[in-house]
Design an enzyme around this catalytic site. Structure first.
Site, PDB file in Angstrom:
ATOM      1  N   GLU A 204       4.511  -5.202  12.367  1.00 21.66           N
ATOM      2  CA  GLU A 204       3.586  -4.061  12.277  1.00 21.66           C
ATOM      3  C   GLU A 204       2.406  -4.529  11.432  1.00 21.66           C
ATOM      4  OE1 GLU A 204       4.051  -1.412  14.012  1.00 21.66           O
ATOM      5  OE2 GLU A 204       6.120  -1.780  14.622  1.00 21.66           O
ATOM      6  N   LEU A 205       1.237  -4.730  12.084  1.00 22.73           N
ATOM      7  CA  LEU A 205       0.149  -5.483  11.437  1.00 22.73           C
ATOM      8  C   LEU A 205      -1.098  -4.632  11.203  1.00 22.73           C
ATOM      9  CD1 LEU A 205       0.768  -8.721  13.559  1.00 22.73           C
ATOM     10  CD2 LEU A 205       1.824  -8.059  11.388  1.00 22.73           C
TER      11      LEU A 205
ATOM     12  N   PHE B 164      -9.857  -2.283   3.952  1.00 23.68           N
ATOM     13  CA  PHE B 164      -8.860  -2.038   2.900  1.00 23.68           C
ATOM     14  C   PHE B 164      -9.554  -1.657   1.591  1.00 23.68           C
ATOM     15  CE2 PHE B 164      -4.141  -2.484   2.824  1.00 23.68           C
ATOM     16  CZ  PHE B 164      -3.977  -2.005   4.116  1.00 23.68           C
TER      17      PHE B 164
ATOM     18  N   GLY C  94       6.857 -14.031  -3.453  1.00 16.89           N
ATOM     19  CA  GLY C  94       5.684 -14.070  -2.596  1.00 16.89           C
ATOM     20  C   GLY C  94       5.979 -14.823  -1.314  1.00 16.89           C
TER      21      GLY C  94
ATOM     22  N   ASN D 296       0.793  -1.242   0.000  1.00 13.34           N
ATOM     23  CA  ASN D 296       0.000   0.000   0.000  1.00 13.34           C
ATOM     24  C   ASN D 296       0.822   1.286   0.000  1.00 13.34           C
ATOM     25  OD1 ASN D 296       0.683  -0.727   2.646  1.00 13.34           O
ATOM     26  ND2 ASN D 296      -1.119   0.227   3.520  1.00 13.34           N
TER      27      ASN D 296
ATOM     28  N   GLU E 181     -11.030  -5.330   8.900  1.00  9.12           N
ATOM     29  CA  GLU E 181     -10.425  -4.268   8.088  1.00  9.12           C
ATOM     30  C   GLU E 181     -11.092  -4.278   6.724  1.00  9.12           C
ATOM     31  OE1 GLU E 181      -6.208  -5.385   7.939  1.00  9.12           O
ATOM     32  OE2 GLU E 181      -5.774  -3.281   8.287  1.00  9.12           O
TER      33      GLU E 181
ATOM     34  N   CYS F 279      -3.297   0.867   6.899  1.00  9.56           N
ATOM     35  CA  CYS F 279      -3.493   0.164   8.177  1.00  9.56           C
ATOM     36  C   CYS F 279      -4.168   1.058   9.213  1.00  9.56           C
ATOM     37  CB  CYS F 279      -2.152  -0.329   8.706  1.00  9.56           C
ATOM     38  SG  CYS F 279      -0.924   0.984   8.850  1.00  9.56           S
TER      39      CYS F 279
ATOM     40  N   GLY G 274       2.499  -5.923   7.430  1.00 11.62           N
ATOM     41  CA  GLY G 274       1.485  -6.579   6.602  1.00 11.62           C
ATOM     42  C   GLY G 274       0.328  -7.033   7.460  1.00 11.62           C
ATOM     43  N   SER G 275      -0.393  -8.040   6.988  1.00 16.41           N
ATOM     44  CA  SER G 275      -1.620  -8.448   7.667  1.00 16.41           C
ATOM     45  C   SER G 275      -1.322  -9.240   8.938  1.00 16.41           C
ATOM     46  CB  SER G 275      -2.461  -9.307   6.712  1.00 16.41           C
ATOM     47  OG  SER G 275      -1.750 -10.485   6.408  1.00 16.41           O
TER      48      SER G 275
END
Ligand code: NAD
Length: 478
Positions: free
Chosen positions: A245-246, A375, A203, A147, A373, A279, A223-224
């Site tokens: 960091e989620l 998004f 990935g 993002n 979330e 986020c 990320g998630s």
């Protein structure tokens, strides 16, 4: 010239028959890139470990100079980088420009790190010198999302390198160019020695290989929460240092004394900026009863007036989501919300990766729209009557990233804020904000209790070494 630059940047990964980098606005193929395998991760980690020692041994001015030149080069070539952000990620021009500006700040902050004191002299026996110094960890693995692909990678890469670590970065495969390859080119042009920084496109397979690699001392992941859990198990099980960091489901609380026009603008910005793919997005808009309907009306008016289109060919407020799959997910979430009793006041149209900004009301606890979330650009309004109820609603989430409160009474807002379980809190603002020099991190399932940025970076990317020095060795009792 520009094309040549881009081909140089993609280098050995360029393969038109391989994985495609797609412009989400129109489906155009921008580049074909080979995705890295565990063998590529292995090569990168070994080379990084080899190069790290000499990098850490460089005089501090030389390390600082790399980041100073990188910041200057990025400013001078901002158009090139912003152009890739727009085409590869669907960023509108203003968002791309903002992202470049915070990356420049992050590089300038990294420039200052090598010249800062990195230790403390400790009390000890007078005949002994006792001190502690911050040492680089070795090789840091960074795994980053799509993002804000340049910033969310560089906020870790730059301080980690500045302290004397080497770094292997695996960006999101959809944003490999802006989120990785362009950064490698920038740091190389700024004079970073070969081998100190590697980008491995790929990935989950490449990411997992990074998490378990014996040369990796730390994983910094943004990320998630679902993927953060997997990474925590893989890297944590191997006793690596972890910074996670989620995700977040962040409440914007609008109290009954707030200015309604300002509140509508804050709500729209917090929910719709970068199509809601942030986020810290204002995923819950908690509104006091007496102003609920008037505020909803104003947010609807904003949503209807936000121009949406392909940001490569025009100035828009809303661009495409990262891909069609994200568009489908957003439409599903909206349908589920309505089936569960929420009311759609506007939006939700659009095709493929395009999704018109939506406003939902009657969102209540227990609905997916209240818990998950988005998004996607969805403003979801929930009513409350008392301040205590607002606090309870805001805290009823597994996440704990950001919260914000709008009120003419700062003391009332501060009293509420003190009881909110979040890592970030903004009074008289919406929930999205990062000024680079602030510690940034979430509570609950928004992270693992770590922070990144500003004063937190030393703790994040170094480890203390305690050192004692005697003038000469002495006899012990035996
Ligand atoms: P994601 O977790 O699906 O992907 C993030 C990165 O992890 C990508 O590089 C991906 O390739 C990689 N990955 C996926 N599976 C992996 C695995 N098994 N092992 C190792 N790596 C793997 O995230 P996303 O959906 O692309 O990004 C959006 C999420 O990121 C949202 O939840 C958002 O809230 C969160 N986010 C958090 C912050 C923050 O600072 N807290 C910032 C931005 C985004």
């Amino acid at each position: 010239m520009r094309r040549q630059l881009e081909l140089d940047m993609a280098g050995p990964w360029l393969d038109q028959s391989a994985s495609k980098i797609i412009d989400p606005a129109n489906g155009d193929v921008l580049l074909g890139l080979r995705m890295g395998t565990p063998a590529d991760v292995d090569v990168a980690c070994d080379a990084a470990a080899e190069a790290q020692r000499a990098w850490f041994d460089l005089p501090w001015e030389q390390r600082a100079g790399v980041f100073r030149r990188a910041a200057d080069l990025l400013e001078q070539n901002a158009d090139l980088y912003a152009g890739w952000l727009i085409r590869e990620t669907g960023s509108v021009g203003a968002k791309a420009g903002f992202e470049i500006s915070v990356v420049v700040k992050a590089l300038r902050e990294a420039t200052a790190m090598p010249s800062q004191p990195s230790g403390l002299v400790l009390p000890s026996d007078p005949a002994k010198l006792s001190f502690c110094r911050r040492m680089p960890l070795g090789v840091v693995g960074v795994i980053s999302p799509f993002n804000f692909p340049i910033y969310l990678a560089m906020r870790a890469v730059a301080p980690a390198l500045a302290i004397g670590n080497a770094v292997v970065l695996k960006p999101d495969p959809r944003t490999t160019v802006s989120g990785g390859l362009l950064m490698a080119q920038l740091l190389k042009a700024a004079g970073l020695p070969d081998g100190v920084f590697h980008v491995v496109p790929g990935g989950a397979e490449a990411g997992e290989a990074l998490c378990v690699h014996p040369r990796i001392a730390m994983i910094q992941f943004t990320g998630s929460t679902a993927v953060g859990r997997k990474i925590g198990a893989l890297a944590g099980g191997r006793l690596k240092k972890l910074s996670l960091e989620l995700g977040g489901k962040n409440s914007l609380i609008v109290l009954d004394d707030a200015d309604l026009d300002v509140a509508a603008s804050n709500a729209a910005w917090g929910a719709y900026l970068h199509q809601g793919q942030i986020c810290m997005a204002s995923g819950r808009i908690l509104v006091q009863d007496s102003i609920h309907d008037a505020l909803a009306e104003r947010i609807v008016a904003k949503a209807k007036n936000l121009p949406m289109g392909n940001p490569t060919i025009g100035e828009y407020a809303i661009g495409p989501l990262i891909d069609e799959a994200q568009g489908t997910k957003a439409r599903d979430l909206l349908n589920v919300a309505m089936a569960e009793g929420a009311t759609l006041l506007t939006g939700g149209g659009g095709e493929g990766a395009f999704f018109e900004p939506a406003v939902l009301t009657n969102v209540t606890p227990g609905m997916r729209a209240f818990d998950e979330e988005f998004f996607a650009p969805i403003a979801a309004l929930t009513r409350f009557s008392t301040d205590d109820e607002a606090i309870e609603l805001a805290n009823s989430t597994e996440y704990g990233l950001s919260a914000a409160i709008l009120s003419k009474s700062v003391s009332r807002a501060l009293a509420i804020g003190r009881r909110l379980q979040t890592g970030l809190l903004h009074i008289n603002d919406q929930t999205v904000g990062d000024e680079v020099v602030n510690p940034f991190g979430g509570r609950g399932k928004s992270g693992n209790g770590t922070s990144i940025g500003g004063p937190a970076n030393w703790d994040e990317f170094s480890q203390w070494q305690w050192v004692t020095v005697k003038h000469e060795a002495q006899q012990y009792p035996f």
